[in-house]
Write a protein that holds these residues in place. Sequence first.
Motif, PDB file in Angstrom:
ATOM      1  N   LYS A  55      -3.162   1.855  15.555  1.00 33.64           N
ATOM      2  CA  LYS A  55      -2.836   2.623  14.353  1.00 33.64           C
ATOM      3  C   LYS A  55      -1.666   2.002  13.591  1.00 33.64           C
ATOM      4  CE  LYS A  55      -1.726   7.314  12.793  1.00 33.64           C
ATOM      5  NZ  LYS A  55      -1.508   8.734  13.221  1.00 33.64           N
ATOM      6  N   SER A  56      -0.601   1.655  14.293  1.00 31.64           N
ATOM      7  CA  SER A  56       0.574   1.087  13.625  1.00 31.64           C
ATOM      8  C   SER A  56       0.268  -0.298  13.055  1.00 31.64           C
ATOM      9  CB  SER A  56       1.755   1.014  14.593  1.00 31.64           C
ATOM     10  OG  SER A  56       1.454   0.190  15.712  1.00 31.64           O
ATOM     11  N   THR A  57      -0.580  -1.056  13.755  1.00 36.77           N
ATOM     12  CA  THR A  57      -0.953  -2.383  13.256  1.00 36.77           C
ATOM     13  C   THR A  57      -1.785  -2.268  11.988  1.00 36.77           C
ATOM     14  OG1 THR A  57      -0.947  -3.216  15.533  1.00 36.77           O
ATOM     15  CG2 THR A  57      -2.012  -4.579  13.869  1.00 36.77           C
ATOM     16  N   ALA A  58      -2.698  -1.291  11.957  1.00 33.13           N
ATOM     17  CA  ALA A  58      -3.502  -1.066  10.748  1.00 33.13           C
ATOM     18  C   ALA A  58      -2.615  -0.671   9.575  1.00 33.13           C
ATOM     19  CB  ALA A  58      -4.545   0.014  11.018  1.00 33.13           C
ATOM     20  N   ALA A  59      -1.621   0.186   9.828  1.00 32.70           N
ATOM     21  CA  ALA A  59      -0.703   0.592   8.762  1.00 32.70           C
ATOM     22  C   ALA A  59       0.088  -0.606   8.239  1.00 32.70           C
ATOM     23  CB  ALA A  59       0.236   1.675   9.278  1.00 32.70           C
ATOM     24  N   ARG A  60       0.460  -1.504   9.137  1.00 29.13           N
ATOM     25  CA  ARG A  60       1.205  -2.692   8.716  1.00 29.13           C
ATOM     26  C   ARG A  60       0.323  -3.615   7.878  1.00 29.13           C
ATOM     27  NH1 ARG A  60       2.648  -4.141  13.301  1.00 29.13           N
ATOM     28  NH2 ARG A  60       1.715  -6.172  13.725  1.00 29.13           N
ATOM     29  N   ALA A  61      -0.942  -3.735   8.248  1.00 32.45           N
ATOM     30  CA  ALA A  61      -1.864  -4.559   7.462  1.00 32.45           C
ATOM     31  C   ALA A  61      -2.053  -3.985   6.060  1.00 32.45           C
ATOM     32  CB  ALA A  61      -3.212  -4.654   8.179  1.00 32.45           C
ATOM     33  N   VAL A  62      -2.155  -2.669   5.959  1.00 31.27           N
ATOM     34  CA  VAL A  62      -2.302  -2.018   4.651  1.00 31.27           C
ATOM     35  C   VAL A  62      -1.061  -2.261   3.794  1.00 31.27           C
ATOM     36  CG1 VAL A  62      -2.386   0.232   3.504  1.00 31.27           C
ATOM     37  CG2 VAL A  62      -3.965  -0.270   5.371  1.00 31.27           C
ATOM     38  N   GLU A  63       0.105  -2.136   4.390  1.00 29.42           N
ATOM     39  CA  GLU A  63       1.353  -2.358   3.647  1.00 29.42           C
ATOM     40  C   GLU A  63       1.421  -3.784   3.123  1.00 29.42           C
ATOM     41  OE1 GLU A  63       6.208  -2.055   4.371  1.00 29.42           O
ATOM     42  OE2 GLU A  63       4.794  -1.583   5.985  1.00 29.42           O
ATOM     43  N   ARG A  64       1.062  -4.759   3.965  1.00 27.51           N
ATOM     44  CA  ARG A  64       1.098  -6.167   3.567  1.00 27.51           C
ATOM     45  C   ARG A  64       0.069  -6.437   2.468  1.00 27.51           C
ATOM     46  NH1 ARG A  64       3.875  -9.520   3.623  1.00 27.51           N
ATOM     47  NH2 ARG A  64       3.080 -11.261   4.875  1.00 27.51           N
ATOM     48  N   ALA A  65      -1.118  -5.827   2.573  1.00 23.91           N
ATOM     49  CA  ALA A  65      -2.153  -6.031   1.566  1.00 23.91           C
ATOM     50  C   ALA A  65      -1.755  -5.426   0.221  1.00 23.91           C
ATOM     51  CB  ALA A  65      -3.471  -5.431   2.044  1.00 23.91           C
ATOM     52  N   ARG A  66      -1.080  -4.291   0.255  1.00 24.50           N
ATOM     53  CA  ARG A  66      -0.595  -3.678  -0.989  1.00 24.50           C
ATOM     54  C   ARG A  66       0.443  -4.578  -1.663  1.00 24.50           C
ATOM     55  NH1 ARG A  66       0.197   2.725   0.562  1.00 24.50           N
ATOM     56  NH2 ARG A  66      -1.448   3.525  -0.798  1.00 24.50           N
ATOM     57  N   GLU A  67       1.333  -5.152  -0.878  1.00 25.83           N
ATOM     58  CA  GLU A  67       2.391  -5.991  -1.427  1.00 25.83           C
ATOM     59  C   GLU A  67       1.824  -7.233  -2.103  1.00 25.83           C
ATOM     60  OE1 GLU A  67       4.694  -6.870   1.985  1.00 25.83           O
ATOM     61  OE2 GLU A  67       5.824  -4.984   1.980  1.00 25.83           O
ATOM     62  N   ARG A  68       0.730  -7.780  -1.556  1.00 20.61           N
ATOM     63  CA  ARG A  68       0.230  -9.073  -2.028  1.00 20.61           C
ATOM     64  C   ARG A  68      -1.164  -8.978  -2.644  1.00 20.61           C
ATOM     65  NH1 ARG A  68       1.021 -13.510   2.482  1.00 20.61           N
ATOM     66  NH2 ARG A  68       0.290 -14.748   0.699  1.00 20.61           N
ATOM     67  N   GLN A  69      -1.612  -7.748  -2.966  1.00 16.72           N
ATOM     68  CA  GLN A  69      -2.933  -7.541  -3.565  1.00 16.72           C
ATOM     69  C   GLN A  69      -4.011  -8.231  -2.720  1.00 16.72           C
ATOM     70  OE1 GLN A  69      -2.314  -8.962  -7.643  1.00 16.72           O
ATOM     71  NE2 GLN A  69      -2.018  -6.840  -8.301  1.00 16.72           N
ATOM     72  N   GLY A  70      -3.962  -7.924  -1.439  1.00 21.19           N
ATOM     73  CA  GLY A  70      -4.862  -8.575  -0.509  1.00 21.19           C
ATOM     74  C   GLY A  70      -5.993  -7.693  -0.042  1.00 21.19           C
ATOM     75  N   VAL A  71      -6.627  -8.144   1.030  1.00 18.57           N
ATOM     76  CA  VAL A  71      -7.786  -7.495   1.633  1.00 18.57           C
ATOM     77  C   VAL A  71      -7.450  -7.147   3.079  1.00 18.57           C
ATOM     78  CG1 VAL A  71     -10.209  -7.781   2.288  1.00 18.57           C
ATOM     79  CG2 VAL A  71      -9.363  -8.821   0.170  1.00 18.57           C
ATOM     80  N   VAL A  72      -7.754  -5.918   3.497  1.00 21.50           N
ATOM     81  CA  VAL A  72      -7.577  -5.527   4.893  1.00 21.50           C
ATOM     82  C   VAL A  72      -8.897  -5.731   5.618  1.00 21.50           C
ATOM     83  CG1 VAL A  72      -6.983  -3.665   6.485  1.00 21.50           C
ATOM     84  CG2 VAL A  72      -5.822  -3.835   4.278  1.00 21.50           C
TER      85      VAL A  72
END
Length: 330
Positions: A55-72
């Motif tokens: 769960k925490s890893t998924a949240a971190r991936a979402v945060e990183r994708a938001r910052e860089r307009q990326g894909v989870v």
Amino acid sequence: MLHRRPPCDGPLFIVLNLRSGEHDGQDPVQAIEAVLREAGRPYELLKVERPDALKSTAARAVERARERQGVVVAAGGDGTINSVAQAVLDTGLPFGVLPQGTFNYFGRTHHIPLDAGEATRALLGAQPEPTQVGLVNDRIFLVNASLGLYPKLLEDREVFKRQYGRTRWVALWSGLVTLMRERRQLLLRIEHEGEARLVRTSTLFIGNNSLQLEQVGIPEAESLDQGRLVALSVKPVSSWAMLGLVLRGAVGRLGDADHVVSFDFRRMEVSPVVAPGRRARLKVATDGETTWMAAPLSFRVAPQPLWLLKPPRPQDGEAGPAAKTASSAA
């Protein structure tokens, strides 16, 4: 804003569950990274070694994708895909899948190859398409949700897998053992379409995956394309009769069985019938992961879609990599 097609050419943030499924000697990390390096696509691999870190890893991936307009991207089985999708759904970010599990209903339904390298290549050429998500209270399900016997089957399967390995044969064997010894029944109050009724059943199954429903022969499977979910309950039967129902499902005839009731719906509320003063809770499985939830349970389709990166569908008569692998995995 969440219903607009998101851009999907940004960096990939891949949540990889190292404990998922069978890899047939292949290292999925090497296969994924080799394809992405060759393509020159920026990516970050977030490895998950313990279930409680997902769960925490998924949240971190979402945060990183938001910052860089990326894909989870979720790399794992249906349970892993569910957990990562839960974090992505309300963001409107594009969502990719690299199936790594035992049965992989979600990936197979959307023609995503099961081989890690092929799935990564398909991901690079995929486009975001709106995909229906089921909800039970505040938890999502992409494949199914269930009460009663099915959650018990899943829990016993995990025990068997820890002892004998994470293979399909182990999963099937553990299921047979559970079917022959489990006799508990649920008394449920089910309300939908403005009507309420009492139902005694060993299991209540809510489907959101056309492949799974079609394989066992449930005629309402096509209702999923109309923004509905499909419910399936089994009337009280003996263990041997239950085994007979499983065999019917294996040959795609479960919907014809006298002891099986199925129907489609948009919204349904379910509560256990309990003595006054007792806490009403039910054990619920969502895409293979079980948890206790307070009643009433509200099943419905999520108001927003999941923007799933889907590879082009094979042409009629053409079996793509996902279809070929699916036939051997069924």
